[in-house]
Design an enzyme around this catalytic site. Structure first.
Site, PDB file in Angstrom:
ATOM      1  N   SER A 106     -86.708 -88.918  -7.406  1.00 37.44           N
ATOM      2  CA  SER A 106     -86.265 -89.333  -6.076  1.00 37.44           C
ATOM      3  C   SER A 106     -85.445 -88.250  -5.380  1.00 37.44           C
ATOM      4  O   SER A 106     -85.949 -87.177  -5.102  1.00 37.44           O
ATOM      5  CB  SER A 106     -85.489 -90.647  -6.199  1.00 37.44           C
ATOM      6  N   ASP A 253     -86.634 -88.591   1.347  1.00 32.58           N
ATOM      7  CA  ASP A 253     -86.154 -88.005   0.096  1.00 32.58           C
ATOM      8  C   ASP A 253     -87.345 -87.496  -0.707  1.00 32.58           C
ATOM      9  O   ASP A 253     -88.479 -87.458  -0.204  1.00 32.58           O
ATOM     10  CB  ASP A 253     -85.331 -89.019  -0.703  1.00 32.58           C
ATOM     11  N   ASP A 255     -89.331 -88.486  -3.098  1.00 28.02           N
ATOM     12  CA  ASP A 255     -90.555 -89.275  -3.283  1.00 28.02           C
ATOM     13  C   ASP A 255     -90.862 -90.158  -2.080  1.00 28.02           C
ATOM     14  O   ASP A 255     -91.759 -90.997  -2.139  1.00 28.02           O
ATOM     15  CB  ASP A 255     -90.465 -90.122  -4.554  1.00 28.02           C
ATOM     16  N   ASP A 257     -89.472 -92.684  -0.582  1.00 25.13           N
ATOM     17  CA  ASP A 257     -89.261 -94.127  -0.459  1.00 25.13           C
ATOM     18  C   ASP A 257     -88.007 -94.426   0.360  1.00 25.13           C
ATOM     19  O   ASP A 257     -87.691 -95.577   0.624  1.00 25.13           O
ATOM     20  CB  ASP A 257     -89.205 -94.818  -1.823  1.00 25.13           C
TER      21      ASP A 257
END
Length: 462
Positions: A106, A253, A255, A257
């Protein structure tokens, strides 16, 4: 939380406390477990498991290790390649996979990585299955009525295969584009892709909807993901929006999400702002089913005051979009999320989706014909100071009587003029100390008081 898996997967420094051997073993278990479930239900088809990864250098290592474990156990591995966490969740759900795996840490730096498990409904994996994975990693697996010291490997035509599944990622892009109910023509939009998963996806969506799209931090090299950019380092996007006369900016960010926004004046629009503007937009149109927005304990006082004025109810869950989604699913709520930019629109997705969130912000701007700054001007955010203290042991530090006494003293001093929240990170060896009060100076003073006690008692690292 389990021994290896926290609120957002098995996370650690690559080849230190999260290794290729871990990934291989996780693949071995998941491939065997889901194939065995099918066999026991009378189905001879192999398990189908879809995998995505972010742009970290170590993501390739973990991808290959997971695939080796999966196919050795008889499962078929479908590769989305570099993609976002929400895309894996979407594909797992709509294309009837047994489960999904996302390789990402992340917002963490490049040298960290993680393995996130997603069930067939596109949701975070259930705790029972996580416990089985951890039991296998520890050599203590008991399932299907027996103890397994070793898992049987697949042989001959039962060995699994690897499938290039970039088509699934492309269909996810098409899905996002289909959610654009207004043309973005004439809108100048800046996107900060954090040199991560969104680097090749987000611009395609905004371009397709007609925006004049400008992208920064979309040149990943395996080492620069989240490095001074993205939703956790939004200063660069703020400068870019102002200097280039953008209508709005969005930062993701690693990834993708999460989504944070920047208004036309360069001001940060956080997850709390987004919950406010879209929750209010839903209520005005009679779409806010249950009249409730789901937040976490980290949301700002000001958000709740604004909700009270707008006649919108709210609840607070533990930190983590997993807990937000669990409450939403159980109670039929349509929107929820975190201050950090994890926003869940349950009608459209089963997890936080940064690109989807940015599309929804655009929708409100275009529907109301207002600038982003105007949409959030009634929301007054209280000053908030958050300090992360790296500690030797999270539970011991937080349970220390002197630390607890310091926290209680601050809480009593604040009374109803603010609040203090001290909690353990779900993904790092960190204690987070947060204070909200009427001034930033007071916030700093009160946070420092607690942090000093943590250091004095020898819990802090460094």
């Amino acid at each position: 939380m389990g021994k290896y898996f926290g609120t957002d997967g098995f996370r650690g420094e690559a080849n230190v406390n999260l290794t290729a051997e871990h990934a291989f073993s996780i693949g071995r278990f998941l491939g065997w477990y889901y194939t065995e479930r099918k066999v026991r239900s009378g189905c001879e088809d192999p398990a189908r498991i879809v995998i995505g990864k972010d742009t970290r250098r170590s993501s390739y290592m973990f991808e290959y290790a997971l695939v080796a474990g999966l196919v050795a156990s008889g499962a078929d591995a479908y590769l989305l390649h570099v993609t976002t966490t929400p895309s894996v969740a979407h594909v797992a759900r709509v294309d009837s996979f047994d489960c999904g795996i996302m390789i990402s840490a992340s917002h963490n730096p490049y040298y960290d990585n993680g393995i996130k498990l997603i069930n067939s409904q596109g949701e975070k994996m259930d705790e029972e299955t996580i416990r089985l994975v951890e039991a296998y990693l520890d050599g203590q697996l008991e399932v299907f009525g027996q103890t397994w010291s070793e898992l049987p490997p697949a042989h001959r035509d039962r060995i699994g295969r690897t499938v290039d599944y970039v088509a699934g990622r492309n269909r996810y892009l098409g899905y996002l584009i289909s959610l654009g109910v207004y043309s973005f023509k004439g809108m100048k939009v800046a996107l900060d892709c954090a040199n991560g998963s969104a680097w090749s996806l987000a611009k395609a969506v905004f371009d397709a909807l007609g925006a004049k799209t400008f992208v920064i931090n979309a040149e990943p090299n395996g080492l620069n993901i989240n490095l001074g950019c993205g939703s956790t380092h939004i200063e660069g996007l703020q400068e870019y929006v102002v200097e280039n006369g953008m209508d709005v900016g969005f930062a993701y960010d690693g990834d993708a999400d999460r989504c944070m926004a920047v208004d036309e004046n360069g001001n940060v629009v956080s997850g709390d702002h987004i919950l406010y503007l879209y929750g209010k937009y839903m209520k005005e149109r009679g779409k806010l089913i249950t009249n409730t927005v789901v937040t976490t304990v980290m949301s700002n006082f000001g958000l709740y005051k604004a909700f009270d004025e707008a006649g919108i109810d709210y609840v607070k869950t533990k930190v983590g979009d997993k807990y937000v989604y669990e409450y939403m699913s159980e109670h039929g709520c349509r929107i929820g999320g975190e201050q950090s930019g994890h926003i869940i629109f349950s009608k459209y997705a089963s997890t936080g989706d940064g690109i989807l969130t940015s599309l929804k912000v655009m929708e409100v701007m275009l529907a109301r014909k207002k600038k982003l700054s105007q949409l959030v001007e009634d929301l007054k955010i209280y000053p908030q100071v958050l300090v992360n203290v790296r500690v030797t042991d999270k539970k011991t530090a937080q349970a220390d009587p002197d630390v607890q006494a310091a926290v209680q003293a601050v809480a009593q001093e604040l009374g109803d003029t603010g609040r203090i929240l001290v909690r353990e990170s779900g993904t790092e060896p960190v204690i987070r100390v947060m204070v909200e009060a009427e001034s930033e100076e007071r916030c700093h003073a009160l946070v420092d008081r607690v942090v000093q006690v943590i250091h004095q008692k020898g819990h802090a690292v460094g």
